[in-house]
Write a protein that holds these residues in place. Structure first.
Motif, PDB file in Angstrom:
ATOM      1  N   GLU A  79       6.746  10.748   5.546  1.00 21.29           N
ATOM      2  CA  GLU A  79       5.791  10.535   4.454  1.00 21.29           C
ATOM      3  C   GLU A  79       4.834   9.404   4.780  1.00 21.29           C
ATOM      4  O   GLU A  79       3.636   9.484   4.490  1.00 21.29           O
ATOM      5  N   MET A  80       5.329   8.346   5.395  1.00 21.41           N
ATOM      6  CA  MET A  80       4.456   7.235   5.758  1.00 21.41           C
ATOM      7  C   MET A  80       3.369   7.696   6.735  1.00 21.41           C
ATOM      8  O   MET A  80       2.187   7.352   6.569  1.00 21.41           O
ATOM      9  N   MET A  81       3.753   8.498   7.718  1.00 17.99           N
ATOM     10  CA  MET A  81       2.773   8.995   8.682  1.00 17.99           C
ATOM     11  C   MET A  81       1.761   9.925   8.011  1.00 17.99           C
ATOM     12  O   MET A  81       0.558   9.849   8.283  1.00 17.99           O
ATOM     13  N   ALA A  99      -0.609   7.846   6.007  1.00 22.38           N
ATOM     14  CA  ALA A  99      -1.529   7.103   6.885  1.00 22.38           C
ATOM     15  C   ALA A  99      -2.674   8.002   7.344  1.00 22.38           C
ATOM     16  O   ALA A  99      -3.812   7.533   7.497  1.00 22.38           O
ATOM     17  N   ARG A 100      -2.395   9.285   7.535  1.00 26.02           N
ATOM     18  CA  ARG A 100      -3.460  10.233   7.913  1.00 26.02           C
ATOM     19  C   ARG A 100      -4.439  10.449   6.757  1.00 26.02           C
ATOM     20  O   ARG A 100      -5.616  10.689   6.977  1.00 26.02           O
ATOM     21  N   GLN A 101      -3.944  10.374   5.531  1.00 28.20           N
ATOM     22  CA  GLN A 101      -4.777  10.631   4.351  1.00 28.20           C
ATOM     23  C   GLN A 101      -5.494   9.379   3.838  1.00 28.20           C
ATOM     24  O   GLN A 101      -6.530   9.486   3.174  1.00 28.20           O
ATOM     25  N   HIS A 102      -4.921   8.212   4.106  1.00 28.73           N
ATOM     26  CA  HIS A 102      -5.446   6.958   3.543  1.00 28.73           C
ATOM     27  C   HIS A 102      -5.744   5.966   4.665  1.00 28.73           C
ATOM     28  O   HIS A 102      -4.827   5.311   5.193  1.00 28.73           O
ATOM     29  N   PRO A 103      -7.016   5.824   5.024  1.00 22.98           N
ATOM     30  CA  PRO A 103      -7.387   4.931   6.134  1.00 22.98           C
ATOM     31  C   PRO A 103      -6.927   3.491   5.951  1.00 22.98           C
ATOM     32  O   PRO A 103      -6.613   2.816   6.932  1.00 22.98           O
ATOM     33  N   LEU A 111       0.833  -1.207   0.000  1.00 20.92           N
ATOM     34  CA  LEU A 111       0.000   0.000   0.000  1.00 20.92           C
ATOM     35  C   LEU A 111       0.868   1.258   0.000  1.00 20.92           C
ATOM     36  O   LEU A 111       0.631   2.186  -0.769  1.00 20.92           O
ATOM     37  N   PHE A 112       1.862   1.282   0.869  1.00 24.12           N
ATOM     38  CA  PHE A 112       2.742   2.444   0.965  1.00 24.12           C
ATOM     39  C   PHE A 112       3.468   2.691  -0.355  1.00 24.12           C
ATOM     40  O   PHE A 112       3.555   3.837  -0.818  1.00 24.12           O
ATOM     41  N   ASN A 113       3.983   1.653  -0.977  1.00 21.41           N
ATOM     42  CA  ASN A 113       4.703   1.788  -2.241  1.00 21.41           C
ATOM     43  C   ASN A 113       3.819   2.383  -3.335  1.00 21.41           C
ATOM     44  O   ASN A 113       4.288   3.146  -4.174  1.00 21.41           O
ATOM     45  N   ALA A 114       2.539   2.035  -3.321  1.00 27.47           N
ATOM     46  CA  ALA A 114       1.616   2.563  -4.327  1.00 27.47           C
ATOM     47  C   ALA A 114       1.309   4.043  -4.087  1.00 27.47           C
ATOM     48  O   ALA A 114       0.986   4.765  -5.033  1.00 27.47           O
ATOM     49  N   LEU A 115       1.438   4.491  -2.849  1.00 26.84           N
ATOM     50  CA  LEU A 115       1.049   5.858  -2.492  1.00 26.84           C
ATOM     51  C   LEU A 115       2.207   6.841  -2.383  1.00 26.84           C
ATOM     52  O   LEU A 115       1.999   8.052  -2.538  1.00 26.84           O
ATOM     53  N   ASN A 116       3.415   6.377  -2.110  1.00 24.19           N
ATOM     54  CA  ASN A 116       4.507   7.314  -1.800  1.00 24.19           C
ATOM     55  C   ASN A 116       4.952   8.108  -3.024  1.00 24.19           C
ATOM     56  O   ASN A 116       4.628   7.786  -4.156  1.00 24.19           O
TER      57      ASN A 116
END
Length: 156
Positions: free
Chosen positions: A126-128, A131-135, A44-49
């Motif tokens: 960036e991960m934090m 996480a705030r933007q994507h539940p 998930l993180f890799n798709a969003l970062n």
């Protein structure tokens, strides 16, 4: 000592390994579940970062000098730092700071982490923020943390 004491002690010795085995199996299963949750979280993180440098890959790798693989997750910038460090051996094979009398000594993971601490902090920030933007990322992080706590409790 009562005549039954040796029998009780022997019975305890014979039954202890059998009782300990399910707990060990539970720890192995919990570890596998934690690995799956970590893989899901980083996917998930890799798709969003924002950058490929922050992409994290996980897998079982045997550390240098060992044949026993351990679960390890690395950001791309740390993998690149290790490759650059190892290429120093080929760039400067006859001496200098990267070599000793007996040959090349790669930097430790701790040394590489220290050199890349600003990028590590940026990745964590960036991960934090993500996480705030994507539940779904926040949920994956919470699930992983809960599984790690469960694993820590089971391992004791």
């Amino acid at each position: 000592m009562s005549p039954r004491a040796p029998f009780t002690f022997l019975l305890l010795l014979l039954t202890t390994p059998a009782m300990a085995q399910p707990a060990e199996t539970d720890v192995i299963a919990l570890r596998a579940e934690a690995e799956q949750l970590e893989e899901k979280m980083y996917t998930l993180f890799n798709a969003l970062n924002s950058t490929d440098d922050f992409d994290v890959a996980c897998g079982h790798k045997a550390p240098t000098g060992s044949t026993i693989p351990v679960w390890q997750c690395d950001a791309a910038f740390m993998r690149d730092a290790r490759v650059r460090d190892m290429s120093t051996q080929y760039d400067n094979p006859t001496g200098g700071a990267a070599n000793t009398q007996n040959g090349f000594i790669p930097q430790s993971g701790q040394q590489l982490s220290f050199k890349n601490r600003k990028k590590t902090q940026a990745l964590n920030d960036e991960m934090m923020a993500l996480a705030r933007q994507h539940p779904e990322l926040a949920s994956a992080m919470i699930a992983l943390n809960a599984k790690r706590q469960q694993l820590e409790t089971a391992g004791k």
